[in-house]
Design a protein around this motif. Structure first.
Motif, short mmCIF file in Angstrom:
data_model
loop_
_atom_site.label_atom_id
_atom_site.label_comp_id
_atom_site.label_asym_id
_atom_site.label_seq_id
_atom_site.Cartn_x
_atom_site.Cartn_y
_atom_site.Cartn_z
N ASN A 99 50.05 41.64 28.01
CA ASN A 99 48.65 42.09 28.01
C ASN A 99 48.59 43.48 27.37
OD1 ASN A 99 46.18 43.21 28.64
ND2 ASN A 99 46.23 42.66 30.80
N SER A 104 44.04 44.83 33.21
CA SER A 104 43.89 43.80 34.23
C SER A 104 45.24 43.19 34.54
CB SER A 104 42.92 42.70 33.73
OG SER A 104 42.92 41.60 34.61
N ARG A 106 45.50 40.05 35.91
CA ARG A 106 45.45 38.60 35.78
C ARG A 106 44.88 38.12 34.46
NH1 ARG A 106 45.55 35.47 40.63
NH2 ARG A 106 46.01 36.74 42.47
N ARG A 107 44.21 38.97 33.70
CA ARG A 107 43.56 38.53 32.47
C ARG A 107 43.94 39.43 31.30
NH1 ARG A 107 40.04 37.74 36.54
NH2 ARG A 107 39.32 39.89 36.47
#
Length: 122
Positions: A99, A104, A106-107
């Motif tokens: 990421n 974030s 989770r996203r």
């Protein structure tokens, strides 16, 4: 471009342990969050754990908290997932992901490895 290569999957009996590795290359990762996800047959891909490339922050799904540990080796550009007390319901393909925004847990994962199979027998 970021490349992620997982390894370490296999077949283990319930109660056993495995350590997954994710070798990352192609970029400087200091601002990244690195995560592990899994996908069991017939189910959607689910978040497992994440770690910041810089710092000590980690985050876990409730289903693995206390059993799995995520860590990293900055010198080797590698992220690990130590899995203990494995259960048959942990059986899945495990994916490493990166990421870039780091905002974030989770996203926001833009880069994914090819996955490694973990099978836990009862």
């Amino acid at each position: 471009q970021v490349q992620l290569v997982e390894s370490g999957g296999g077949l283990v009996q319930a109660g056993g342990s495995l350590r997954l590795s994710c070798a990352a290359s192609g970029r400087t990762f200091s601002s990244y969050v690195m995560g592990w996800f899994r996908q069991a047959p017939g189910k959607e891909r689910a978040f497992v754990a994440a770690i910041r490339w810089s710092g000590a922050n980690t985050y876990y799904a409730d289903s693995v908290k206390g059993r799995f540990t995520i860590s990293r080796d900055n010198a080797k550009n590698t992220v690990y997932l130590q899995m203990n007390s494995l259960k048959p319901e942990d059986t899945a393909v495990y994916y490493c992901a990166a990421n870039p925004s780091g905002t974030s847990w989770r996203r926001g994962y833009d880069y994914w490895g090819q996955g490694t199979q973990v099978t836990v027998s009862s």
